[in-house]
Scaffold this motif. Structure first.
Motif, PDB file in Angstrom:
ATOM      1  N   LEU A 433       0.808  -1.220   0.000  1.00 52.85           N
ATOM      2  CA  LEU A 433       0.000   0.000   0.000  1.00 52.85           C
ATOM      3  C   LEU A 433       0.843   1.274   0.000  1.00 52.85           C
ATOM      4  CD1 LEU A 433      -2.761  -1.105   2.527  1.00 52.85           C
ATOM      5  CD2 LEU A 433      -2.853  -1.146   0.033  1.00 52.85           C
ATOM      6  N   PHE A 434       2.095   1.156  -0.385  1.00 57.20           N
ATOM      7  CA  PHE A 434       2.975   2.321  -0.432  1.00 57.20           C
ATOM      8  C   PHE A 434       3.370   2.608  -1.878  1.00 57.20           C
ATOM      9  CE2 PHE A 434       3.188   0.563   3.740  1.00 57.20           C
ATOM     10  CZ  PHE A 434       3.218   1.664   4.578  1.00 57.20           C
ATOM     11  N   ALA A 435       3.459   3.884  -2.195  1.00 56.42           N
ATOM     12  CA  ALA A 435       3.734   4.293  -3.577  1.00 56.42           C
ATOM     13  C   ALA A 435       5.165   3.964  -3.970  1.00 56.42           C
ATOM     14  CB  ALA A 435       3.468   5.783  -3.739  1.00 56.42           C
ATOM     15  N   ARG A 436       5.329   3.358  -5.126  1.00 53.74           N
ATOM     16  CA  ARG A 436       6.657   3.053  -5.644  1.00 53.74           C
ATOM     17  C   ARG A 436       7.149   4.213  -6.491  1.00 53.74           C
ATOM     18  NH1 ARG A 436       6.821  -2.668  -8.430  1.00 53.74           N
ATOM     19  NH2 ARG A 436       6.281  -1.457 -10.287  1.00 53.74           N
ATOM     20  N   SER A 437       8.429   4.299  -6.662  1.00 51.15           N
ATOM     21  CA  SER A 437       9.034   5.422  -7.377  1.00 51.15           C
ATOM     22  C   SER A 437       8.448   5.618  -8.768  1.00 51.15           C
ATOM     23  CB  SER A 437      10.550   5.205  -7.484  1.00 51.15           C
ATOM     24  OG  SER A 437      11.145   6.174  -8.310  1.00 51.15           O
ATOM     25  N   ASP A 438       8.287   4.525  -9.538  1.00 56.32           N
ATOM     26  CA  ASP A 438       7.796   4.677 -10.902  1.00 56.32           C
ATOM     27  C   ASP A 438       6.341   5.134 -10.937  1.00 56.32           C
ATOM     28  OD1 ASP A 438       7.033   2.252  -9.844  1.00 56.32           O
ATOM     29  OD2 ASP A 438       7.665   1.029 -11.553  1.00 56.32           O
ATOM     30  N   ALA A 439       5.554   4.778  -9.905  1.00 57.26           N
ATOM     31  CA  ALA A 439       4.171   5.251  -9.840  1.00 57.26           C
ATOM     32  C   ALA A 439       4.119   6.743  -9.549  1.00 57.26           C
ATOM     33  CB  ALA A 439       3.401   4.479  -8.771  1.00 57.26           C
ATOM     34  N   VAL A 440       4.978   7.191  -8.643  1.00 58.68           N
ATOM     35  CA  VAL A 440       5.043   8.616  -8.324  1.00 58.68           C
ATOM     36  C   VAL A 440       5.427   9.422  -9.554  1.00 58.68           C
ATOM     37  CG1 VAL A 440       6.250  10.364  -6.950  1.00 58.68           C
ATOM     38  CG2 VAL A 440       5.556   8.217  -5.879  1.00 58.68           C
ATOM     39  N   ARG A 441       6.413   8.944 -10.282  1.00 55.28           N
ATOM     40  CA  ARG A 441       6.860   9.653 -11.486  1.00 55.28           C
ATOM     41  C   ARG A 441       5.769   9.674 -12.556  1.00 55.28           C
ATOM     42  NH1 ARG A 441      13.291   8.695 -12.656  1.00 55.28           N
ATOM     43  NH2 ARG A 441      14.014   8.687 -10.487  1.00 55.28           N
ATOM     44  N   ALA A 442       5.028   8.567 -12.687  1.00 59.34           N
ATOM     45  CA  ALA A 442       3.953   8.522 -13.686  1.00 59.34           C
ATOM     46  C   ALA A 442       2.868   9.545 -13.359  1.00 59.34           C
ATOM     47  CB  ALA A 442       3.359   7.115 -13.746  1.00 59.34           C
ATOM     48  N   CYS A 443       2.561   9.716 -12.070  1.00 60.82           N
ATOM     49  CA  CYS A 443       1.570  10.721 -11.667  1.00 60.82           C
ATOM     50  C   CYS A 443       2.049  12.124 -12.001  1.00 60.82           C
ATOM     51  CB  CYS A 443       1.280  10.608 -10.167  1.00 60.82           C
ATOM     52  SG  CYS A 443       0.329   9.162  -9.687  1.00 60.82           S
ATOM     53  N   TRP A 444       3.299  12.421 -11.665  1.00 56.80           N
ATOM     54  CA  TRP A 444       3.843  13.748 -11.967  1.00 56.80           C
ATOM     55  C   TRP A 444       3.939  13.961 -13.473  1.00 56.80           C
ATOM     56  CZ3 TRP A 444       3.371  17.472  -8.915  1.00 56.80           C
ATOM     57  CH2 TRP A 444       3.600  17.371  -7.541  1.00 56.80           C
ATOM     58  N   ASP A 445       4.289  12.928 -14.200  1.00 55.98           N
ATOM     59  CA  ASP A 445       4.398  13.042 -15.650  1.00 55.98           C
ATOM     60  C   ASP A 445       3.040  13.414 -16.253  1.00 55.98           C
ATOM     61  OD1 ASP A 445       5.983  12.797 -18.054  1.00 55.98           O
ATOM     62  OD2 ASP A 445       4.858  10.973 -18.492  1.00 55.98           O
ATOM     63  N   PHE A 446       1.955  12.867 -15.683  1.00 63.27           N
ATOM     64  CA  PHE A 446       0.624  13.154 -16.191  1.00 63.27           C
ATOM     65  C   PHE A 446       0.196  14.595 -15.880  1.00 63.27           C
ATOM     66  CE2 PHE A 446      -3.997  13.331 -15.435  1.00 63.27           C
ATOM     67  CZ  PHE A 446      -4.435  13.073 -16.722  1.00 63.27           C
ATOM     68  N   VAL A 447       0.456  15.082 -14.661  1.00 66.10           N
ATOM     69  CA  VAL A 447      -0.044  16.415 -14.283  1.00 66.10           C
ATOM     70  C   VAL A 447       0.919  17.539 -14.670  1.00 66.10           C
ATOM     71  CG1 VAL A 447      -1.335  15.451 -12.342  1.00 66.10           C
ATOM     72  CG2 VAL A 447       0.920  16.424 -11.936  1.00 66.10           C
ATOM     73  N   GLN A 448       2.139  17.211 -15.105  1.00 67.34           N
ATOM     74  CA  GLN A 448       3.103  18.265 -15.427  1.00 67.34           C
ATOM     75  C   GLN A 448       2.579  19.241 -16.480  1.00 67.34           C
ATOM     76  OE1 GLN A 448       6.046  18.773 -13.710  1.00 67.34           O
ATOM     77  NE2 GLN A 448       5.978  20.725 -14.806  1.00 67.34           N
ATOM     78  N   PRO A 449       1.863  18.789 -17.529  1.00 65.95           N
ATOM     79  CA  PRO A 449       1.303  19.756 -18.486  1.00 65.95           C
ATOM     80  C   PRO A 449       0.352  20.762 -17.829  1.00 65.95           C
ATOM     81  CG  PRO A 449       1.272  17.565 -19.443  1.00 65.95           C
ATOM     82  CD  PRO A 449       1.673  17.398 -18.010  1.00 65.95           C
ATOM     83  N   ILE A 450      -0.364  20.333 -16.793  1.00 59.30           N
ATOM     84  CA  ILE A 450      -1.252  21.262 -16.086  1.00 59.30           C
ATOM     85  C   ILE A 450      -0.427  22.296 -15.324  1.00 59.30           C
ATOM     86  CG2 ILE A 450      -3.068  21.484 -14.346  1.00 59.30           C
ATOM     87  CD1 ILE A 450      -3.917  18.637 -14.976  1.00 59.30           C
ATOM     88  N   LEU A 451       0.629  21.852 -14.669  1.00 57.93           N
ATOM     89  CA  LEU A 451       1.487  22.776 -13.933  1.00 57.93           C
ATOM     90  C   LEU A 451       2.141  23.783 -14.881  1.00 57.93           C
ATOM     91  CD1 LEU A 451       3.199  20.253 -11.464  1.00 57.93           C
ATOM     92  CD2 LEU A 451       1.107  21.578 -11.134  1.00 57.93           C
ATOM     93  N   ASP A 452       2.550  23.314 -16.059  1.00 58.40           N
ATOM     94  CA  ASP A 452       3.137  24.222 -17.051  1.00 58.40           C
ATOM     95  C   ASP A 452       2.085  25.196 -17.568  1.00 58.40           C
ATOM     96  OD1 ASP A 452       5.525  22.864 -16.763  1.00 58.40           O
ATOM     97  OD2 ASP A 452       5.192  21.563 -18.502  1.00 58.40           O
ATOM     98  N   TYR A 453       0.875  24.711 -17.766  1.00 57.20           N
ATOM     99  CA  TYR A 453      -0.242  25.537 -18.238  1.00 57.20           C
ATOM    100  C   TYR A 453      -0.537  26.664 -17.243  1.00 57.20           C
ATOM    101  CZ  TYR A 453      -5.190  26.478 -19.502  1.00 57.20           C
ATOM    102  OH  TYR A 453      -6.387  27.051 -19.844  1.00 57.20           O
TER     103      TYR A 453
END
Length: 499
Positions: A433-453
């Motif tokens: 039930l703990f987030a793995r590194s690649d899952a964390v990166r995938a989440c940030w990769d998805f929302v990064q366009p919103i942060l840039d926007y």
């Protein structure tokens, strides 16, 4: 009896709010329930100066607020509490910490197993592991060493990658536990059992039968005394990037081959990596950012976000996010997922709603109510299934009815809180039930366009405190002939909502 190894639980940030309100009460309840080993120690660490006894007195205040407290057990629990004052930014002080841990291990006959919990500001997430490694407290030659990191795991993709690189210089991935308390909630985990253990649901859990999915994470409160912190975070970082995307992953994942940490987390990552990247058109048409404004609710004047303490009067930080997204795989092709989260909404509630497609039979589908499955994560945890039955009398008019289940109905079952469950898993070394590194990166990769926007000029919609967000969020669904469910704090299927 518990089979958990004896260990020393070292909590950095021991004088802080998280330790006092969540961690120590959770550990106390595990102790009362005899889920901890007979021999263990909890060592609080921070800059403040306390004796062991003063530290114990400070921490038990929150526990004593429980009217069912057992004074004898509380006193015995306090015998396991210790304190060490150090400057966490000064590597030289970690020699003192190492000596104190060694002394506790010897006195308590522990096995040199150590859990380091970073209940600190994120600015120390790189500093503390580096200093622990400098004095050899990361080495597992004489017992396991585990490092617990609270969210946020970075503030964007670049900082998340940088944090990982920093942690990996001193700890290995199997030693690192990234904690998201949402994943410790019983109802989140039960989504997997509901899907995979029941043949009435799993064959329908795909785009052939599901019309759309909505996920709501609503809070009735504003930013309270956290205006300064929240203004640098916003709803996107605070809720959507971590909590809601993780919930989406649990809803949409494929069945794991076995129930263990690797297999479960592999499937979570696969879903997150299948999130359809957000295009410019998505940012302009499938994203709604809002900020609450002043209004009267139940005779009380609620301030606007920009009037909150610590918030600039020209702030462009979003307190509401509505988003339409897609998952690019066979199971979910073409099924829209609608996410919304916000502060100063009518009630506090987190739930997932699965909307099934209408029956294709033209005779019965004309006025048939929608079939939907509501999975309530908090509060009033439970599950409700809505479907149609014939109304009494002539004809075949259908009426919506519901079958519901509440966890509170399980009178003989004591549910663990999220932190109790996750702390127990930490001590067992179960990373499921703990987030793995690649899952964390995938989440940030998805929302990064919103942060840039958001760094450019973007529309920020106001919504009155106590309402369900900007009107544009309604249009987000209405143009697809869909609509949000308006939940109240109780798990009911009604048009009523708290205003």
């Amino acid at each position: 009896m518990s089979v958990i190894d004896t260990s020393c639980i070292v909590i950095f940030g021991a004088s802080g709010d998280l330790t006092q309100r969540m961690l120590i009460p959770a550990l106390y309840h595990l102790y009362v329930d005899q889920k901890l080993p007979k021999s263990f120690a909890i060592l609080g660490v921070s800059r403040s100066i306390y004796s062991d006894q003063a530290f114990r007195s400070k921490l038990i205040k929150n526990i004593k607020s429980d009217k069912k407290i057992n004074e004898e057990l509380l006193n015995k629990f306090c015998e396991h509490l210790f304190y060490q004052a150090i400057n966490t930014s000064d590597v030289n002080d970690y020699t003192l910490l190492k000596k104190r841990i060694s002394r506790i291990n010897a006195d308590r006959e522990l096995k040199n197993n150590t859990l380091f919990y970073l209940a600190t500001p994120p600015s120390l997430y790189s500093v503390i592991p580096e200093h622990l490694a400098a004095v050899g407290l990361n080495e597992e030659t004489d017992g396991w060493k585990r490092l617990v990191v609270e969210k946020p795991f970075g503030s964007d993709l670049k900082s998340a990658v940088s944090l990982d690189e920093s942690l990996y210089r001193h700890f290995q991935e199997q030693q690192i536990y990234r904690i998201d308390h949402y994943l410790g909630k019983e109802t989140v985990q039960n989504m997997l059992v509901l899907r995979f253990a029941n043949s009435i649901f799993e064959p329908l859990w795909n785009g052939r039968y599901i019309d759309y999915v909505e996920v709501t994470g609503a809070e009735a409160l504003g930013v309270e005394q956290r205006g300064g912190y929240y203004d640098g975070s916003g709803a996107m970082r605070d809720m959507l990037q971590n909590h809601l995307l993780q919930v989406i992953a649990m809803v949409a994942m494929e069945p794991p081959a076995v129930i263990n940490a690797k297999s479960m987390r592999d499937e979570v990552v696969k879903v997150l990596q299948c999130l359809k990247p957000l295009s410019q058109d998505d940012l302009e048409n499938n994203l709604v950012l809002g900020q609450y404004i002043q209004s009267q609710v139940r005779g009380k004047c609620l301030p606007a976000y920009r009037e909150e303490e610590g918030v600039p009067n020209n702030s462009r930080t979003e307190t509401y996010v509505g988003l339409k997204l897609f998952i690019n795989n066979w199971r979910w092709d073409g099924v829209p997922f609608y996410l919304r989260t916000g502060k100063r909404l009518p009630t506090r509630v987190t739930e997932v709603v699965i909307h099934f497609k209408k029956t294709p039979h033209p005779v019965f589908s004309a006025d048939a109510p929608e079939n939907k499955l509501i999975i309530r994560i908090q509060p009033d945890e439970g599950i409700m299934l809505g479907f149609g039955l014939k109304e009494p009398g002539a004809g075949f008019d259908a009426k919506e009815v519901a079958m519901d289940f509440h966890y509170s109905d399980l009178k003989e079952t004591e549910l663990l809180t999220a932190y109790e469950r996750l702390l127990l898993d930490l001590l067992k070394g179960d990373a499921t039930l703990f987030a793995r590194s690649d899952a964390v990166r995938a989440c940030w990769d998805f929302v990064q366009p919103i942060l840039d926007y958001q760094k450019k000029s973007f529309p920020l919609h106001g919504y009155a405190s106590g309402t369900w967000g900007p009107i544009e969020a309604e249009k987000l669904l209405n143009r697809d002939n869909h609509e949000w469910r308006f939940p109240c704090k109780n798990l009911t299927d009604t048009d009523y909502c708290e205003l």
